[in-house]
Design a protein around this motif. Structure first.
Motif, PDB file in Angstrom:
ATOM      1  N   LEU A   1       0.621  -1.078  -0.105  1.00  0.00           N
ATOM      2  CA  LEU A   1       0.172   0.276   0.310  1.00  0.00           C
ATOM      3  C   LEU A   1       0.915   1.434  -0.223  1.00  0.00           C
ATOM      4  O   LEU A   1       0.805   2.520  -0.657  1.00  0.00           O
ATOM      5  CB  LEU A   1      -0.801   0.019   1.003  1.00  0.00           C
ATOM      6  N   LEU A   2       1.938   1.056   0.878  1.00  0.00           N
ATOM      7  CA  LEU A   2       2.823   2.613   0.558  1.00  0.00           C
ATOM      8  C   LEU A   2       3.542   2.501  -0.838  1.00  0.00           C
ATOM      9  O   LEU A   2       3.248   3.927  -1.356  1.00  0.00           O
ATOM     10  CB  LEU A   2       3.728   2.190   2.524  1.00  0.00           C
ATOM     11  N   ILE A   3       3.693   1.427  -1.625  1.00  0.00           N
ATOM     12  CA  ILE A   3       4.168   1.861  -2.853  1.00  0.00           C
ATOM     13  C   ILE A   3       3.456   2.407  -3.463  1.00  0.00           C
ATOM     14  O   ILE A   3       3.478   2.978  -4.583  1.00  0.00           O
ATOM     15  CB  ILE A   3       5.259   0.292  -3.342  1.00  0.00           C
ATOM     16  N   GLY A   4       1.676   1.462  -3.685  1.00  0.00           N
ATOM     17  CA  GLY A   4       1.251   2.011  -4.332  1.00  0.00           C
ATOM     18  C   GLY A   4       0.230   3.429  -3.791  1.00  0.00           C
ATOM     19  O   GLY A   4       0.660   4.362  -5.014  1.00  0.00           O
ATOM     20  N   ALA A   5       0.843   4.026  -2.842  1.00  0.00           N
ATOM     21  CA  ALA A   5       0.643   5.390  -2.268  1.00  0.00           C
ATOM     22  C   ALA A   5       1.455   6.721  -2.616  1.00  0.00           C
ATOM     23  O   ALA A   5       1.312   7.453  -4.195  1.00  0.00           O
ATOM     24  CB  ALA A   5       0.406   5.336  -0.869  1.00  0.00           C
TER      25      ALA A   5
ATOM     26  N   ILE B   1      14.152  -6.396 -16.397  1.00  0.00           N
ATOM     27  CA  ILE B   1      14.785  -5.804 -15.109  1.00  0.00           C
ATOM     28  C   ILE B   1      13.590  -5.052 -13.708  1.00  0.00           C
ATOM     29  O   ILE B   1      13.758  -4.058 -12.791  1.00  0.00           O
ATOM     30  CB  ILE B   1      14.591  -3.959 -16.040  1.00  0.00           C
ATOM     31  N   GLY B   2      12.806  -6.479 -13.449  1.00  0.00           N
ATOM     32  CA  GLY B   2      12.646  -5.636 -11.885  1.00  0.00           C
ATOM     33  C   GLY B   2      12.925  -6.518 -10.692  1.00  0.00           C
ATOM     34  O   GLY B   2      14.522  -5.951 -11.025  1.00  0.00           O
ATOM     35  N   GLY B   3      12.697  -6.357  -9.631  1.00  0.00           N
ATOM     36  CA  GLY B   3      13.213  -6.385  -8.725  1.00  0.00           C
ATOM     37  C   GLY B   3      14.279  -4.946  -8.050  1.00  0.00           C
ATOM     38  O   GLY B   3      13.334  -3.686  -8.537  1.00  0.00           O
ATOM     39  N   GLY B   4      14.782  -4.875  -6.778  1.00  0.00           N
ATOM     40  CA  GLY B   4      15.299  -4.236  -6.647  1.00  0.00           C
ATOM     41  C   GLY B   4      15.570  -3.140  -5.693  1.00  0.00           C
ATOM     42  O   GLY B   4      14.596  -3.921  -4.317  1.00  0.00           O
ATOM     43  N   SER B   5      16.219  -1.887  -5.214  1.00  0.00           N
ATOM     44  CA  SER B   5      15.750  -1.454  -3.875  1.00  0.00           C
ATOM     45  C   SER B   5      14.341  -1.102  -3.666  1.00  0.00           C
ATOM     46  O   SER B   5      13.058  -0.571  -5.276  1.00  0.00           O
ATOM     47  CB  SER B   5      16.618  -0.191  -3.903  1.00  0.00           C
ATOM     48  N   LEU B   6      13.746  -0.167  -2.889  1.00  0.00           N
ATOM     49  CA  LEU B   6      12.739   0.767  -2.887  1.00  0.00           C
ATOM     50  C   LEU B   6      12.400   1.840  -3.943  1.00  0.00           C
ATOM     51  O   LEU B   6      11.170   1.830  -4.398  1.00  0.00           O
ATOM     52  CB  LEU B   6      12.531   0.543  -0.852  1.00  0.00           C
ATOM     53  N   LEU B   7      13.411   2.673  -3.884  1.00  0.00           N
ATOM     54  CA  LEU B   7      12.846   3.405  -5.318  1.00  0.00           C
ATOM     55  C   LEU B   7      13.217   2.735  -6.315  1.00  0.00           C
ATOM     56  O   LEU B   7      12.426   3.211  -7.204  1.00  0.00           O
ATOM     57  CB  LEU B   7      14.657   3.779  -4.841  1.00  0.00           C
ATOM     58  N   TRP B   8      13.921   1.956  -6.443  1.00  0.00           N
ATOM     59  CA  TRP B   8      13.148   0.985  -8.528  1.00  0.00           C
ATOM     60  C   TRP B   8      12.398   0.672  -7.850  1.00  0.00           C
ATOM     61  O   TRP B   8      11.397   0.896  -9.134  1.00  0.00           O
ATOM     62  CB  TRP B   8      14.265   0.336  -8.437  1.00  0.00           C
ATOM     63  N   GLN B   9      11.310   0.057  -7.475  1.00  0.00           N
ATOM     64  CA  GLN B   9      10.473  -0.430  -7.294  1.00  0.00           C
ATOM     65  C   GLN B   9       9.651   0.544  -7.444  1.00  0.00           C
ATOM     66  O   GLN B   9       8.157   0.260  -8.253  1.00  0.00           O
ATOM     67  CB  GLN B   9      10.394  -1.179  -6.031  1.00  0.00           C
ATOM     68  N   ILE B  10       9.507   1.919  -6.784  1.00  0.00           N
ATOM     69  CA  ILE B  10       8.617   3.064  -6.773  1.00  0.00           C
ATOM     70  C   ILE B  10       8.772   3.529  -8.111  1.00  0.00           C
ATOM     71  O   ILE B  10       7.967   3.902  -8.866  1.00  0.00           O
ATOM     72  CB  ILE B  10       9.254   3.571  -5.863  1.00  0.00           C
TER      73      ILE B  10
END
Length: 79
Positions: free
Chosen positions: A7-11, A51-60
């Protein structure tokens, strides 16, 4: 806990996509929905491109990109 993380990443990604697309979003709940759907869509595309995965910033960034594509499709449908 993973659901709250999602939810946090989605927001965040929904808000970011709303800012990039004509400078406006759909409000908090709308941004979360766009962000979650965008995260699913962006994750699917990134996974297929390898190119999936990675850090929180990359996921965002991936989720915001998916949200931006979703907003583009919505704008085409609205016309």
């Amino acid at each position: 806990m993973a659901f709250l993380y999602f939810l946090l990443i989605g927001a965040i990604s929904g808000w970011l996509a709303g800012q990039l697309w004509k400078g406006a979003g759909f409000g908090l709940i709308g941004n979360i929905i766009v962000g979650i759907i965008g995260a699913i869509f962006g994750g699917w595309i990134a996974g297929n491109l390898g190119i999936g995965g990675g850090s929180l910033l990359w996921q965002i960034i991936i989720a915001a990109g998916g949200g931006w594509i979703l907003l583009f499709v919505i704008s085409l449908i609205k016309k």
